[in-house]
Design a protein around this motif. Structure first.
Motif, PDB file in Angstrom:
ATOM      1  N   ASP A  25       0.871  -1.091  -0.046  1.00 33.62           N
ATOM      2  CA  ASP A  25       0.080  -0.116  -0.161  1.00 33.62           C
ATOM      3  C   ASP A  25       0.960   1.385  -0.212  1.00 33.62           C
ATOM      4  O   ASP A  25       1.933   1.091   0.110  1.00 33.62           O
ATOM      5  CB  ASP A  25      -1.025   0.064   0.955  1.00 33.62           C
ATOM      6  N   LEU A  29       0.012   5.077   4.493  1.00 32.22           N
ATOM      7  CA  LEU A  29      -1.100   4.159   4.996  1.00 32.22           C
ATOM      8  C   LEU A  29      -0.722   2.782   5.642  1.00 32.22           C
ATOM      9  O   LEU A  29      -1.371   2.204   6.531  1.00 32.22           O
ATOM     10  CB  LEU A  29      -2.060   3.772   3.784  1.00 32.22           C
ATOM     11  N   GLU A  35      -1.163   1.690   9.708  1.00 32.92           N
ATOM     12  CA  GLU A  35      -1.984   0.457  10.121  1.00 32.92           C
ATOM     13  C   GLU A  35      -1.086  -0.260  10.874  1.00 32.92           C
ATOM     14  O   GLU A  35      -1.360  -0.762  11.822  1.00 32.92           O
ATOM     15  CB  GLU A  35      -2.259   0.097   8.613  1.00 32.92           C
ATOM     16  N   THR A  47      -8.571   4.098  -4.475  1.00 36.99           N
ATOM     17  CA  THR A  47      -9.093   3.988  -2.919  1.00 36.99           C
ATOM     18  C   THR A  47      -9.786   2.680  -2.477  1.00 36.99           C
ATOM     19  O   THR A  47     -10.390   2.134  -3.266  1.00 36.99           O
ATOM     20  CB  THR A  47     -10.263   5.213  -2.523  1.00 36.99           C
ATOM     21  N   ARG A  71      -7.127   1.569  -0.804  1.00 41.14           N
ATOM     22  CA  ARG A  71      -5.851   1.119  -0.762  1.00 41.14           C
ATOM     23  C   ARG A  71      -5.154   1.861  -2.029  1.00 41.14           C
ATOM     24  O   ARG A  71      -5.841   1.972  -3.051  1.00 41.14           O
ATOM     25  CB  ARG A  71      -5.584  -0.076  -0.692  1.00 41.14           C
TER      26      ARG A  71
END
Length: 404
Positions: free
Chosen positions: A144, A148, A152, A321, A323
């Protein structure tokens, strides 16, 4: 390279919430391994709702865990409406642990999610580590966008736990294509475990059914699982409606996860175009891609490996989106001349899309634009597995000798 791996066992885990990618990757690796090692058994734990719709080779089997689905906002929910998500996750965790205890694998290969969905395999990783199982994390070549992925993983302390649990980290791509952990702070101990094995080559099954592929030339349009693929299909049909000179036959595969309402709407819309044929799903996508003149896709990992394996001109319209994985992969592949890319907003311009589709079958194939790219993932994995099993067998013998 067929070696004997008497009684050796490999367990694989694929959390599979939204697409077919994880299961397909595990299946490809499993089939390759049982072909290379006589006596090896592979068991795949999968959350894919349609895990049973595929063929499996002898000595490859799967255990289905209750499915969860990922919502647009990134949250999860149980597939069964009347079962609470926590209960579903508890069941999944328990089945995974029991499977590991009874199957007693030599190697455990985890696909993409280092700790499993919501941490569901952490307990099993701890248990297998005490048993001396070799723990392998397999990562896509693009995970990704770094910001992001970092957010995560930071929330769940993932990087530290990768260092704690895993013996090996395999990256399913070549090192000069993309580094999945680029932009992250990767401890040297984790870097040292990483090996770029290469893309996973796809091949046709020997026992292909006659009449399985359409007759004549066609462009294949695929959205993978199809859960988020309706926009691309609408744009393809709009391009055909826009330009009467676009006359390539198109075979559109909607994907098993496309919601019924969207599917019905697309079937009705496509029926008006004489050049378009729409099917819901085919469990042998390799054959459809091998028979196509060219491919239009969103560019998930598996479709991408299929495009390269069967050397097809391709037009990729990536999802952007939630990802950014498909976008990053498509940009890099376009940079290397492997594919042509249109952004979703560019594909919404029907004339622009029609123009790109008209010339697509005459685009250079990946091997023409980038002759050095090879797909070496499967033979590399077999080499590593051979070493691991030899080492385990040697260790086992020395333990037995010690006992005697």
């Amino acid at each position: 390279m067929t070696q004997h791996a008497k009684d050796a066992r490999i367990l694989m885990y694929s959390h599979d919430t939204f697409g077919l990618g994880h299961l397909q990757r595990c299946r490809t690796i499993a089939h390759s391994l049982v072909g290379d090692f006589r006596g090896l058994q592979v068991l795949i734990i999968s959350g894919a709702t349609i895990a049973g719709a595929f063929d499996y080779r002898a000595r490859v089997d799967f255990v289905k865990i209750p499915s969860v689905i990922k919502l647009r906002n990134g949250e999860y929910t149980s597939l069964e409406k009347d079962i609470d998500l926590h209960e579903t996750l508890r069941m999944r965790q328990s089945i995974i642990r029991h499977t590991a205890e009874s199957f007693r694998p030599d190697i455990f290969i985890v696909d993409k999610e280092p700790l499993g969905l919501r941490g569901e395999i952490e307990d099993t990783l701890s248990y297998l580590k005490t048993r001396g199982t070799t723990l392998v994390l397999g990562l896509r070549e693009v995970m990704d966008a770094p910001h992001l992925l970092e957010a995560e993983w930071a929330r769940r302390d993932v990087m530290r736990k990768i260092g704690l649990f895993y013996d090996k980290v395999w990256v399913y791509g070549p090192p000069d294509f993309y580094d999945p952990l680029t932009g992250l702070d990767v401890p040297p101990a984790v870097r040292a475990k990483m090996k770029f094995v290469g893309f996973l080559q796809r091949s046709l099954q020997q026992n292909e059914l006659p009449g399985h592929r359409p007759e004549g030339d066609y462009i294949l349009v695929t959205t993978g699982g199809g859960g988020d693929g309706a926009d691309l299909i609408h744009d393809v049909i709009d391009a055909y409606q826009q330009d009467p000179q676009l006359q390539h036959r198109a075979l559109i595969v909607l994907g098993p996860y496309m919601p019924a309402r969207k599917r019905n709407k697309l079937v009705r819309k496509g029926a008006k175009i004489p050049y378009v044929k729409i099917i819901e799903f085919d469990n042998r996508m390799e054959e459809l891609i091998a028979g196509a003149k060219a491919v239009v896709a969103m560019g998930g990992y598996n479709t991408y490996c299929e495009i390269l394996s069967f050397d097809k001109p391709a037009l990729i319209v990536p999802r952007v989106t939630p990802r950014e994985e498909q976008l990053i992969r498509a940009r890099r592949a376009a940079e290397l001349g492997l594919i042509e890319m249109l952004l979703p907003e560019e594909a919404e311009d029907s004339q622009r899309f029609a123009d790109a589709l008209k010339v697509l079958p005459d685009r250079p194939r990946p091997s023409q634009s980038n002759p050095h790219l090879t797909l070496e993932g499967l033979p590399h994995i077999s080499e590593i597995v051979a070493e691991l099993l030899d080492r385990r067998a040697g260790h086992h013998l020395s333990v037995i000798e010690g006992v005697n």
